[in-house]
Scaffold this motif. Structure first.
Motif, mmCIF file in Angstrom:
data_model
loop_
_atom_site.group_PDB
_atom_site.id
_atom_site.type_symbol
_atom_site.label_atom_id
_atom_site.label_comp_id
_atom_site.label_asym_id
_atom_site.label_seq_id
_atom_site.Cartn_x
_atom_site.Cartn_y
_atom_site.Cartn_z
ATOM 1 N N MET A 185 0.852 -1.172 0.000
ATOM 2 C CA MET A 185 0.000 0.000 0.000
ATOM 3 C C MET A 185 0.896 1.233 0.000
ATOM 4 O O MET A 185 1.870 1.300 0.711
ATOM 5 N N SER A 186 0.568 2.143 -0.817
ATOM 6 C CA SER A 186 1.316 3.381 -0.709
ATOM 7 C C SER A 186 0.339 4.529 -0.805
ATOM 8 O O SER A 186 -0.725 4.423 -1.415
ATOM 9 N N LEU A 187 0.728 5.595 -0.223
ATOM 10 C CA LEU A 187 -0.133 6.771 -0.283
ATOM 11 C C LEU A 187 -0.095 7.322 -1.698
ATOM 12 O O LEU A 187 0.872 7.132 -2.417
ATOM 13 N N TRP A 188 -1.139 8.011 -2.029
ATOM 14 C CA TRP A 188 -1.201 8.542 -3.389
ATOM 15 C C TRP A 188 -0.022 9.448 -3.672
ATOM 16 O O TRP A 188 0.460 9.548 -4.788
ATOM 17 N N ASP A 194 2.905 9.123 -2.905
ATOM 18 C CA ASP A 194 4.059 8.378 -3.397
ATOM 19 C C ASP A 194 3.750 7.686 -4.715
ATOM 20 O O ASP A 194 4.579 7.574 -5.593
ATOM 21 N N LYS A 195 2.506 7.226 -4.791
ATOM 22 C CA LYS A 195 2.096 6.429 -5.933
ATOM 23 C C LYS A 195 2.138 7.254 -7.216
ATOM 24 O O LYS A 195 2.509 6.752 -8.268
ATOM 25 N N ARG A 226 3.828 9.976 -7.902
ATOM 26 C CA ARG A 226 4.979 10.850 -8.088
ATOM 27 C C ARG A 226 5.557 10.620 -9.474
ATOM 28 O O ARG A 226 5.687 9.480 -9.908
ATOM 29 N N ARG A 228 1.999 18.440 -1.958
ATOM 30 C CA ARG A 228 2.012 17.284 -1.070
ATOM 31 C C ARG A 228 0.797 17.321 -0.151
ATOM 32 O O ARG A 228 0.077 16.338 0.017
ATOM 33 N N LEU A 283 -2.367 14.616 -0.046
ATOM 34 C CA LEU A 283 -2.649 13.943 1.231
ATOM 35 C C LEU A 283 -4.052 14.289 1.708
ATOM 36 O O LEU A 283 -4.790 13.419 2.170
ATOM 37 N N ALA A 284 -4.414 15.559 1.566
ATOM 38 C CA ALA A 284 -5.732 15.986 2.030
ATOM 39 C C ALA A 284 -6.827 15.309 1.213
ATOM 40 O O ALA A 284 -7.860 14.908 1.751
ATOM 41 N N GLU A 294 -6.645 12.399 -0.174
ATOM 42 C CA GLU A 294 -6.782 11.010 0.251
ATOM 43 C C GLU A 294 -7.493 10.941 1.599
ATOM 44 O O GLU A 294 -8.281 10.023 1.844
#
Lengths: 614, 350, 410
Positions: C54-57, C59-60, C62, C282, C286-287, C289
């Motif tokens: 699983m990775s956060l968007w 990172d995904k 980038r 960034r 994050l927000a 997601e």
């Protein structure tokens, strides 16, 4: 050649043409004089602190209660049956009589004392463990302080009673041996070899203490909060006593001291304050009385050689009374340091006697008695001028003076000058302590309506903090020492004046307890959590290592990570956890990863966060 | 360790040599080879040429703003006196990149200065002394300078010292009094245009209208900066250059924005001026740059009275110092803008 | 390589087995076996696994190549492509605000120069032993991320030892130069993040080593604020300004991500997130997601969840505005400590506090807030104890505010 000069001096006194210059030299350096056997000494041969070392527990300068704790410690050792290590820490400013009290008491209780003192030549890398192959070229075989210390410990633990070093075994039957370590040496940073040796020998000492039932006593003069000043830029030396204490604590824990209470059976710590005025005065009087009684009974007194034989007795008693008059001044001057008191007594004695001797020779025909008195008086007056320094006070006393800021009713001036108080508390060069304490406590002392006053105070403190940092920049950068000391003084005085200036009227009379500053504790917490969080930054990267994925993890700078990535990750992961089903269909690996992340996060989580303000 | 490092140095120099052909900094590539080629510094050049005819040069101190030809002059003199081969033996150049603490002065410089000179080579004057060039000498410590002074006295027969600095006041008096001083002045637009055009021709660059003006404006008389900027812009944007591209490389804020900011301040609209300031900051422009340009605009502007300008400039100076100390850009800039707005709204406009 | 695969496979099997055993879903078991088989036979483990991590968007999505920079920094990316066309590059200095995509650009640049090999990195803790002086040796531990072509370090992790680290790393890189196909010695790239945090001495050292070893390595410096990078260092690099993306660019990126995640993103919410992000990409992703896990399908009126510490500061601001007294200040002190212990940077506390305080104030007071904040934040940089300066700021504000209130009521 000191002996030669003295001889010369004696002759010249007889010749009556005394050179003033030499007389002054004589005055300045009486205590450094040594005996030479073929000439009668004018001044004492031994230094007074040694000569009048306390002989019984009634003579010690340490408060009775503390002395009793020491006696208790000793008695326990001789009576106890179980094989436990026993360690005593004596902490207090230099010259408060730590070691001498202990030695006196031990002698009285018939213990022999095995003593380690730092060796005399202290060369710049004394704190590095050197061995013979890399000693200095051309010099004598040089053993460093640390080396000496380690050797001593090894010797003393191997042969647990070495007779040669034992003080005061005497003819009485010794009940045991005590190892006394004065001024624990510090190990220089980066000297790993010396450090490990040091640790090993201290540990050996503790275990041998258990085996052979030899109590170990450490006496050290590390001051309050000293650790704060030395730790800048992580380049601190490991502070001697602190370091030893840590080693011993760890060792004791391994030997079975689990909890606090348990620990106290193994380890006693006595904190000593500077000597009280009263005890110092008593000690001074005792010494003077002893000195003169011995002087009068002694046939070989130098006063014999005085031309006017009849005056002997009067001369002595006049000196004695002159000295007794001065005791109070001297006590004030010595800042609670009994050793320095003894030296100044000796100095004073030498001066008065020396002067009298010269004067008497000069005015042979005149009535000398009166004159001598006058001379002694003049001398005292001079002394008074020099003795501007006031007696030392404790840090808390000083803080109290600032926080309560008493003013004279007449002109609203302060009762005591801020800088003098700081100086007396010996914290003028330790601004961090002053700042921390004042910052912590001042808001309690300000009227709840007077936010203005508090803001003024905080402005000062903020400046003081800047100064104190400036001083460290000087210290560790390329600045010179005197500058940094000045900045330190400035910083503490700005902080203290900030506090005093906002106390326009005495606060409500009720007494408030002082709180210990939380600043340094918090700073440590910050450091810890910062380290933890920095490790956390690398966590996904290390995982990425494991799976060699092409994903690039980048958390931004540390600030961005802490302020943006981490809090949002928390929110997102919580969200995923709520939707348990989806998380499993989405990603199979995550649970463990999330848990792992969580575990490290739990410590950080804020408890009393309020969900929404509006 | 020392030996290893040295060996590596040799290796690097060799390699650097290979690569140098490909990407030599234009500053070096287009450096004038003769003293007479040095542009604009007419008085200095004529004085130097006369001195060189006698082959007997004094110690020299060149001072003036950066990029005005000090280093160029020093190197050109050496080249003309010794030629390329002997020059390697007879000349030592040290700049701020080299360690120049007191130990280096006592070691490296002394050993160079004290050795006697050998034979000259035909075709060049080759006067019987060596030359030591100390570039950016104002960054040397006072101790090092004092040590240098002794050396200048002792070895003046075999070594001449060329001392190059921006501020003559940072050179200790005993040194500056032993040198012939030459002041280099800031280049004017015409000279710079000429030179830039020459380089552009050599590198096949197409300079659009306004490029030269932008370079002149941004570099403020610093030839080296202008050439470096030109090279950076060319490597980033290719051979077609415009004024905007030069400004982009130089990190200069577009004039319109600064002007707008000033106008908002004068209008006393703190909300909008703050927002704009923050916007500029977020575009990645360094705060110091914003302040500098703002200051220039302010000084030229006729919207404000002199007193008000002075007051704002005072604040600008203060804030600059704080920024250098490491204070936060956003807070400092906001503070500055807020002061400017207050000043403008409290005092009557012209 | 092969051993690693087997390990991964067994691991996968075990995890999945536990999972499916719980659900008693045996039909999936065969699927799993198939999957494992495919891993062993084809060497596609990496792709498979990375899709399972699983990775956060953030990172995904980038960008990995410069070509992928479509909406943000597109022009900078194009210029960089031009710059490294012939496989060489000068020293570079990337600067711009936090969250503007400097690091992404650098990573993309690396892969453009060296190909995908630049992404095969490993992370390790390295220890350097450095002769500081002839007698003293120091050891520095530092995490590094490196591929065959580059090393990335954050020298500010080394604290005051940074100057030794920088020089030592560059020296070591010079020693182990890669050799290209023609047998020529190539160069490596050293990426220094947060280079504005380097001490002055370290930067001077950097300048020296930059010249000395310029053939063996290229430096890519990344800095938030170019003010603190020495002019001497700056002038040796090609400066690349990376502007923070504008709100409209952020919106484009958000729509893009939503499309890739097969979500429908209502425009109102999108612009709300973009505004919330304050030009920080960034933060925006994050927000987004966070919004998604909070509530999906999205509602237009959905609120954007902010970070806990910001809420906390907002609350502190409310407390300050409600009462101005020494007692209240002491309460606030405890809260500030709480923030500091959580490593919220003091400067950020100043900024956020300023923001929330001035939200409810008139222009005159806003000037005061910013004035005091600027003054004490500066002292904070000179001093050592953040708490003192933050509190001094709050006290000044309280005093000023109270005076104003009193005069308003009088």
């Amino acid at each position: 050649m000191p002996g030669g000069r003295r001889l010369d001096l004696r002759k010249s006194t007889l010749v009556a043409n005394l050179k003033k210059e030499k007389q002054q030299q004589q005055r300045i350096q009486p205590k450094t004089m040594e005996t030479s056997k073929n000439s009668k000494p004018i001044t004492q041969t031994t230094s007074w602190p040694e000569k009048y070392h306390p002989r019984s527990c009634t003579e010690v300068v340490v408060p009775k209660k503390k002395a009793e704790v020491m006696i208790d410690f000793l008695e326990k050792q001789s009576s106890k049956t179980s094989k436990r290590p026993a360690v005593l820490f004596l902490v207090g400013p230099s010259g408060c009589g730590k070691a001498s009290t202990f030695v006196t008491l031990a002698k009285e209780k018939c213990f022999s004392v095995l003593e380690w003192k730092p060796p005399a030549p202290s060369i710049y890398n004394e704190n590095v463990s050197t061995t013979n192959e890399n000693r200095f070229d051309g010099g004598d075989a040089y053993t460093s302080k640390i080396e000496d210390f380690v050797n001593f410990l090894n010797r003393s633990t191997k042969y647990n009673a070495i007779v040669s070093n034992v003080i005061g075994g005497g003819n009485k039957r010794s009940r045991g041996t005590v190892i006394l370590i004065r001024d624990v040496p510090t190990v220089a940073q980066g000297d790993e070899r010396g450090r490990s040796k040091f640790v090993a020998s201290i540990e050996g000492l503790v275990s041998s203490s258990a085996k052979n039932r030899i109590p170990v006593v450490f006496s050290s003069s590390s001051d309050v909060g000293e650790g704060d000043f030395v730790s800048f830029g992580n380049e601190s030396k490991s502070d001697g006593l602190k370091f030893v204490r840590r080693i011993i604590h760890e060792k004791l824990e391994r030997m079975g001291a689990q909890n606090r209470q348990n620990l106290s059976e193994y380890l006693v710590e006595i904190k000593l304050n500077p000597c009280t005025k009263k005890s110092l005065e008593d000690a001074a009087k005792r010494v003077i009385n002893l000195e003169f009684s011995s002087e009068m009974t002694k046939n070989g007194s130098f006063l014999e050689s005085l031309p006017d034989e009849d005056d002997d007795f009067d001369g002595l008693s006049s000196i004695k009374s002159g000295m007794l008059e001065n005791v109070e001044n001297l006590v004030l001057e010595c800042n609670g340091d009994v050793r320095s008191l003894m030296f100044s007594l000796q100095l004073l004695y030498a001066r008065i006697v020396g002067d009298m001797y010269a004067k008497r020779k000069k005015n042979e025909k005149k009535n000398t008695k009166k004159r001598n008195r006058e001379e002694a008086r003049i001398d005292n007056a001079d002394g008074d001028k020099e003795r501007k320094k006031e007696s030392s006070i404790s840090l808390f006393h000083a803080l109290g003076k600032f926080l309560y800021a008493k003013r004279k009713p007449s002109d609203d001036a302060l009762e005591s000058e801020v800088e003098i108080t700081l100086n007396r508390a010996r914290v003028d060069a330790a601004p961090k302590t002053v700042i921390d304490f004042l910052f912590e406590n001042t808001p309690d002392f300000i009227d709840n309506r007077k936010i203005d006053a508090l803001s003024q105070f905080l402005k000062h403190v903020s400046d003081a903090d800047v100064f104190s940092c400036g001083s460290q920049r000087w210290k560790y950068g390329d600045g010179d020492q005197s500058q940094s000391l000045m900045l330190d003084r400035l910083a503490s005085s700005v902080a203290a004046r900030g506090c005093v200036s906002v106390q326009s009227r005495p606060p409500e009379s009720s007494w408030r307890p002082l709180r210990a500053p939380s600043a340094s504790r918090k700073a440590k917490e910050v450091e810890d959590s910062s380290r933890r969080l920095r490790e956390l930054i690398w966590a996904p990267k290390l995982r990425h290592n494991k799976f060699r994925s092409r994903q690039s993890y980048y958390e931004g700078s540390f600030e961005a990570f802490v302020a943006t990535n981490l809090p949002f990750k928390k929110i997102i992961e919580e969200g995923y956890r709520r939707n348990e089903d989806r998380i499993i269909s989405d990603s199979l690996f995550t649970r463990e990863d999330i848990d792992e992340m969580d575990n490290s996060l739990e410590d950080v989580e804020e408890e009393d966060i309020i969900e929404d303000v509006d | 360790m020392g030996g290893e490092e040295e060996q590596m140095d040799v290796d690097h120099q060799h390699h650097a040599h290979v690569q140098a052909k490909k990407k030599e900094p234009w500053v070096d590539k287009y450096r004038p080879k003769k003293v007479s080629d040095v542009a604009y510094q007419t008085e200095v050049v004529s004085a130097l040429e006369k001195a060189m005819e006698t082959h007997n040069l004094p110690h020299m101190l060149f001072y003036g703003p950066p990029g005005t030809g000090k280093t160029t002059c020093a190197l050109a003199i050496c080249k003309q006196l010794y030629g390329p081969e002997l020059g390697k033996k007879r000349v030592l150049e040290l700049n701020a990149s080299d360690e120049r603490g007191i130990s280096v002065v006592r070691g490296k410089i002394k050993s160079f200065a004290s050795t006697t000179v050998g034979e000259g080579v035909p075709g060049y004057p080759c006067p019987p002394y060596k030359i030591l060039i100390l570039d950016e000498a104002d960054s040397m410590t006072n101790d090092a300078q004092s040590a240098l002074r002794r050396m200048m006295e002792t070895y003046s027969r075999v070594t001449r010292f060329f001392i190059l600095c921006n501020y003559v006041s940072k050179i200790i008096d005993p040194i500056s009094s032993r040198c012939a001083k030459f002041r280099f002045k800031s280049l004017d637009g015409g000279t710079m245009h000429e030179r830039i055009n020459f380089i552009a021709k050599g590198e096949n660059l197409q300079l659009a209208e306004g490029t030269l003006q932008a370079l002149e404006h941004v570099s403020a008389g610093d030839m080296r900066k202008a050439i470096t900027l030109l090279q950076s812009a060319a490597s980033l944007f290719g051979p077609e250059l415009t004024g905007d591209r030069i400004r982009e490389v130089a990190g200069v804020i577009p004039d319109e924005k600064i002007e707008e900011l000033l106008q908002l301040c004068v209008a006393g609209d703190s909300q909008k001026s703050q927002a704009l300031a923050e916007d500029i900051l977020k575009d990645g422009f360094p705060c110091l740059q914003i302040l500098e340009q703002f200051g220039y605009y302010l000084a030229d502007s006729d919207l404000l009275e002199d007193e008000m300008k002075a007051e704002i400039c005072l604040k600008l100076g203060e804030v600059e110092k704080k920024l250098v100390d490491g204070a936060d850009e956003w807070l400092q800039l906001s503070h500055c803008i807020s002061i400017a707005t207050i000043v403008c709204s409290t005092k009557p406009e012209k | 390589m092969h051993g690693g695969n087997i390990f991964v496979c067994v691991f996968l099997f075990f995890r999945l087995f536990r999972l499916f055993a719980l659900r008693a879903n045996f039909s999936s078991l065969s699927l799993l076996l198939l999957l494992c088989f495919s891993i062993i036979t084809k060497n596609t483990s990496q792709n498979l696994i990375s899709s399972y991590i699983m990775s956060l968007w953030v990172d995904k999505y980038r960008p990995i190549e410069l070509n992928q920079c479509e909406h943000v920094n597109a022009s900078v990316a194009n210029h960089l492509k031009e710059l490294v066309k012939d496989g060489d590059c000068p020293h570079l200095l990337f600067y711009g605000p936090s969250g503007s995509g400097k690091k992404s650009l650098v990573l993309a640049l690396l892969s453009t120069i060296f190909g995908p090999g630049a992404h095969k990195t490993k992370v390790e803790q390295k220890t350097w032993k450095i002769d500081a002086t002839s007698t003293r040796k120091i050891e520095v531990d530092l995490m590094t991320q490196s591929s065959n072509y580059h090393i990335e370090i954050n020298p500010s992790d080394a604290g005051y030892k940074d100057r030794y680290v920088v020089q030592e790393v560059i020296k070591e890189m010079a020693r182990s130069r890669p050799i290209d196909a023609q047998g020529n010695a190539g160069y490596k790239i050293l990426v220094l993040t947060e280079c504005d945090k380097l001490s002055k001495e370290a930067q001077h050292g950097l300048r020296r080593t930059m010249e000395k070893y310029s053939s063996a390595c290229r430096l890519i410096l990344i800095a938030d604020s170019v003010n603190r990078v020495l002019e001497a260092v700056r002038s040796r690099c090609l400066p690349v300004r990376v502007a923070a993306p504008r709100a409209e660019d952020i919106e484009k990126v958000l729509y893009d991500i939503a499309a890739k995640e097969k979500l429908t993103l209502p425009p109102q919410l999108c612009s709300k997130v973009a505004v919330f992000a304050k030009r920080d990409l960034r933060r925006a992703i994050l927000a987004l997601e966070a919004c998604r896990v909070a509530n999906y399908p999205f509602k237009e009126t959905q609120s954007v969840q902010t970070t806990d510490w910001e809420l906390y500061i907002a609350q502190i601001a409310a407390e300050i505005l409600a009462e101005q007294s020494p007692k209240r200040l002491l309460q606030v002190r405890g809260r500030i400590y709480e923030l500091l212990v959580n490593c919220i940077p003091p400067t950020l506390i100043f900024q956020t506090l300023c923001f929330y305080l001035s939200k409810r104030l008139d222009d005159e007071m806003k000037h005061e807030v910013i004035r005091w904040a600027a003054q004490f934040e500066h002292k904070l940089q000179l001093g050592s104890k953040a708490i003192i300066h933050i509190e001094a700021f709050i006290a000044q504000f309280m005093a000023t505010y109270k005076r104003k209130l009193i005069s308003a009521f009088a």
